[in-house]
Design a protein around this motif. Structure first.
Motif, PDB file in Angstrom:
ATOM      1  N   ALA A 195      43.774 -57.131  98.211  1.00  0.00           N
ATOM      2  CA  ALA A 195      43.152 -56.009  98.911  1.00  0.00           C
ATOM      3  C   ALA A 195      44.161 -55.514  99.933  1.00  0.00           C
ATOM      4  O   ALA A 195      45.261 -56.054 100.035  1.00  0.00           O
ATOM      5  CB  ALA A 195      41.857 -56.453  99.588  1.00  0.00           C
ATOM      6  N   ASP A 196      43.774 -54.518 100.691  1.00  0.00           N
ATOM      7  CA  ASP A 196      44.705 -53.962 101.670  1.00  0.00           C
ATOM      8  C   ASP A 196      45.203 -55.004 102.664  1.00  0.00           C
ATOM      9  O   ASP A 196      46.346 -54.972 103.081  1.00  0.00           O
ATOM     10  CB  ASP A 196      44.042 -52.810 102.427  1.00  0.00           C
ATOM     11  N   ASP A 197      44.356 -55.923 103.052  1.00  0.00           N
ATOM     12  CA  ASP A 197      44.717 -56.912 104.061  1.00  0.00           C
ATOM     13  C   ASP A 197      44.567 -58.352 103.576  1.00  0.00           C
ATOM     14  O   ASP A 197      44.303 -59.252 104.364  1.00  0.00           O
ATOM     15  CB  ASP A 197      43.861 -56.697 105.316  1.00  0.00           C
ATOM     16  N   ARG A 198      44.718 -58.597 102.267  1.00  0.00           N
ATOM     17  CA  ARG A 198      44.535 -59.951 101.746  1.00  0.00           C
ATOM     18  C   ARG A 198      45.644 -60.294 100.747  1.00  0.00           C
ATOM     19  O   ARG A 198      45.935 -59.524  99.839  1.00  0.00           O
ATOM     20  CB  ARG A 198      43.187 -60.086 101.063  1.00  0.00           C
ATOM     21  N   LEU A 199      46.238 -61.482 100.919  1.00  0.00           N
ATOM     22  CA  LEU A 199      47.242 -62.005  99.991  1.00  0.00           C
ATOM     23  C   LEU A 199      46.753 -63.333  99.445  1.00  0.00           C
ATOM     24  O   LEU A 199      46.154 -64.129 100.164  1.00  0.00           O
ATOM     25  CB  LEU A 199      48.580 -62.244 100.708  1.00  0.00           C
ATOM     26  N   ARG A 200      47.039 -63.610  98.175  1.00  0.00           N
ATOM     27  CA  ARG A 200      46.727 -64.898  97.557  1.00  0.00           C
ATOM     28  C   ARG A 200      48.036 -65.509  97.075  1.00  0.00           C
ATOM     29  O   ARG A 200      48.752 -64.913  96.276  1.00  0.00           O
ATOM     30  CB  ARG A 200      45.759 -64.738  96.393  1.00  0.00           C
ATOM     31  N   TYR A 207      45.387 -65.451 102.535  1.00  0.00           N
ATOM     32  CA  TYR A 207      45.661 -64.944 103.881  1.00  0.00           C
ATOM     33  C   TYR A 207      44.986 -63.592 104.009  1.00  0.00           C
ATOM     34  O   TYR A 207      45.142 -62.734 103.152  1.00  0.00           O
ATOM     35  CB  TYR A 207      47.170 -64.772 104.099  1.00  0.00           C
ATOM     36  N   GLU A 208      44.245 -63.439 105.109  1.00  0.00           N
ATOM     37  CA  GLU A 208      43.561 -62.171 105.335  1.00  0.00           C
ATOM     38  C   GLU A 208      43.790 -61.736 106.771  1.00  0.00           C
ATOM     39  O   GLU A 208      43.725 -62.530 107.691  1.00  0.00           O
ATOM     40  CB  GLU A 208      42.069 -62.305 105.055  1.00  0.00           C
ATOM     41  N   ARG A 209      44.051 -60.473 106.943  1.00  0.00           N
ATOM     42  CA  ARG A 209      44.315 -59.925 108.262  1.00  0.00           C
ATOM     43  C   ARG A 209      43.001 -59.546 108.928  1.00  0.00           C
ATOM     44  O   ARG A 209      42.151 -58.881 108.348  1.00  0.00           O
ATOM     45  CB  ARG A 209      45.193 -58.694 108.136  1.00  0.00           C
ATOM     46  N   PHE A 210      42.840 -60.004 110.166  1.00  0.00           N
ATOM     47  CA  PHE A 210      41.674 -59.662 110.956  1.00  0.00           C
ATOM     48  C   PHE A 210      42.126 -58.973 112.232  1.00  0.00           C
ATOM     49  O   PHE A 210      43.095 -59.387 112.847  1.00  0.00           O
ATOM     50  CB  PHE A 210      40.860 -60.923 111.324  1.00  0.00           C
ATOM     51  N   THR A 211      41.438 -57.939 112.622  1.00  0.00           N
ATOM     52  CA  THR A 211      41.732 -57.219 113.853  1.00  0.00           C
ATOM     53  C   THR A 211      40.467 -57.074 114.664  1.00  0.00           C
ATOM     54  O   THR A 211      39.378 -57.467 114.222  1.00  0.00           O
ATOM     55  CB  THR A 211      42.317 -55.823 113.555  1.00  0.00           C
ATOM     56  N   MET A 214      50.757 -51.666  94.817  1.00  0.00           N
ATOM     57  CA  MET A 214      51.369 -52.931  94.474  1.00  0.00           C
ATOM     58  C   MET A 214      50.284 -53.966  94.194  1.00  0.00           C
ATOM     59  O   MET A 214      49.290 -54.019  94.891  1.00  0.00           O
ATOM     60  CB  MET A 214      52.231 -53.434  95.628  1.00  0.00           C
ATOM     61  N   LYS A 215      50.526 -54.792  93.187  1.00  0.00           N
ATOM     62  CA  LYS A 215      49.585 -55.854  92.837  1.00  0.00           C
ATOM     63  C   LYS A 215      50.191 -57.246  93.002  1.00  0.00           C
ATOM     64  O   LYS A 215      49.482 -58.222  93.156  1.00  0.00           O
ATOM     65  CB  LYS A 215      49.128 -55.706  91.379  1.00  0.00           C
ATOM     66  N   GLN A 216      51.523 -57.335  92.944  1.00  0.00           N
ATOM     67  CA  GLN A 216      52.176 -58.635  92.987  1.00  0.00           C
ATOM     68  C   GLN A 216      53.509 -58.507  93.701  1.00  0.00           C
ATOM     69  O   GLN A 216      54.182 -57.483  93.600  1.00  0.00           O
ATOM     70  CB  GLN A 216      52.387 -59.155  91.572  1.00  0.00           C
ATOM     71  N   LEU A 217      53.898 -59.564  94.432  1.00  0.00           N
ATOM     72  CA  LEU A 217      55.187 -59.618  95.110  1.00  0.00           C
ATOM     73  C   LEU A 217      56.070 -60.658  94.447  1.00  0.00           C
ATOM     74  O   LEU A 217      55.586 -61.703  94.014  1.00  0.00           O
ATOM     75  CB  LEU A 217      55.009 -60.008  96.580  1.00  0.00           C
ATOM     76  N   ILE A 218      57.344 -60.383  94.392  1.00  0.00           N
ATOM     77  CA  ILE A 218      58.314 -61.369  93.904  1.00  0.00           C
ATOM     78  C   ILE A 218      59.038 -61.916  95.130  1.00  0.00           C
ATOM     79  O   ILE A 218      59.647 -61.156  95.887  1.00  0.00           O
ATOM     80  CB  ILE A 218      59.295 -60.738  92.916  1.00  0.00           C
ATOM     81  N   VAL A 219      58.965 -63.228  95.328  1.00  0.00           N
ATOM     82  CA  VAL A 219      59.551 -63.876  96.493  1.00  0.00           C
ATOM     83  C   VAL A 219      60.824 -64.576  96.069  1.00  0.00           C
ATOM     84  O   VAL A 219      60.826 -65.342  95.106  1.00  0.00           O
ATOM     85  CB  VAL A 219      58.570 -64.890  97.108  1.00  0.00           C
ATOM     86  N   THR A 220      61.907 -64.319  96.792  1.00  0.00           N
ATOM     87  CA  THR A 220      63.167 -64.994  96.522  1.00  0.00           C
ATOM     88  C   THR A 220      63.520 -65.865  97.722  1.00  0.00           C
ATOM     89  O   THR A 220      63.359 -65.437  98.871  1.00  0.00           O
ATOM     90  CB  THR A 220      64.302 -63.994  96.246  1.00  0.00           C
ATOM     91  N   PRO A 221      63.973 -67.090  97.485  1.00  0.00           N
ATOM     92  CA  PRO A 221      64.264 -67.989  98.599  1.00  0.00           C
ATOM     93  C   PRO A 221      65.546 -67.596  99.330  1.00  0.00           C
ATOM     94  O   PRO A 221      66.463 -67.029  98.745  1.00  0.00           O
ATOM     95  CB  PRO A 221      64.419 -69.350  97.914  1.00  0.00           C
ATOM     96  N   ASN A 222      65.571 -67.905 100.588  1.00  0.00           N
ATOM     97  CA  ASN A 222      66.770 -67.748 101.395  1.00  0.00           C
ATOM     98  C   ASN A 222      67.715 -68.894 101.048  1.00  0.00           C
ATOM     99  O   ASN A 222      67.319 -70.053 101.052  1.00  0.00           O
ATOM    100  CB  ASN A 222      66.389 -67.788 102.878  1.00  0.00           C
ATOM    101  N   GLU A 223      68.935 -68.588 100.748  1.00  0.00           N
ATOM    102  CA  GLU A 223      69.890 -69.627 100.340  1.00  0.00           C
ATOM    103  C   GLU A 223      70.133 -70.657 101.433  1.00  0.00           C
ATOM    104  O   GLU A 223      70.495 -71.793 101.151  1.00  0.00           O
ATOM    105  CB  GLU A 223      71.207 -68.967  99.932  1.00  0.00           C
ATOM    106  N   LYS A 224      69.916 -70.287 102.694  1.00  0.00           N
ATOM    107  CA  LYS A 224      70.137 -71.203 103.820  1.00  0.00           C
ATOM    108  C   LYS A 224      68.880 -71.991 104.183  1.00  0.00           C
ATOM    109  O   LYS A 224      68.924 -72.857 105.044  1.00  0.00           O
ATOM    110  CB  LYS A 224      70.615 -70.421 105.041  1.00  0.00           C
ATOM    111  N   ALA A 225      67.752 -71.694 103.540  1.00  0.00           N
ATOM    112  CA  ALA A 225      66.488 -72.353 103.879  1.00  0.00           C
ATOM    113  C   ALA A 225      66.502 -73.816 103.441  1.00  0.00           C
ATOM    114  O   ALA A 225      67.119 -74.182 102.440  1.00  0.00           O
ATOM    115  CB  ALA A 225      65.326 -71.628 103.208  1.00  0.00           C
TER     116      ALA A 225
END
Length: 61
Positions: A27-32, A54-58, A1-12
């Motif tokens: 990357a595996d643990d990074r989102l822009r 956002y990057e995941r650190f462990t 996957m390279k891109q995500l499609i985000v849909t809003p919650n109607e109650k938000a």
């Protein structure tokens, strides 16, 4: 996957939660996320683009 499609919650709350313009998987643990926001200044309303990474650190990384 390279891109995500985000849909809003109607109650938000549309004032507090604004759907991102784009979400990329870099990357595996990074989102822009690309967001447009309105800033209220003395000169009036300005629209800006905010890029957040956002990057995941462990314990291992």
């Amino acid at each position: 996957m390279k891109q995500l499609i985000v849909t809003p919650n109607e109650k938000a709350d549309t004032i507090r939660w604004v759907k991102p313009e784009e979400v990329f998987i870099e990357a595996d643990d990074r989102l822009r996320l690309i967001n447009k926001r309105r800033l209220y200044t003395k000169e009036g309303v300005k629209e800006v683009i905010i890029t957040t990474v956002y990057e995941r650190f462990t314990i291992i990384t």
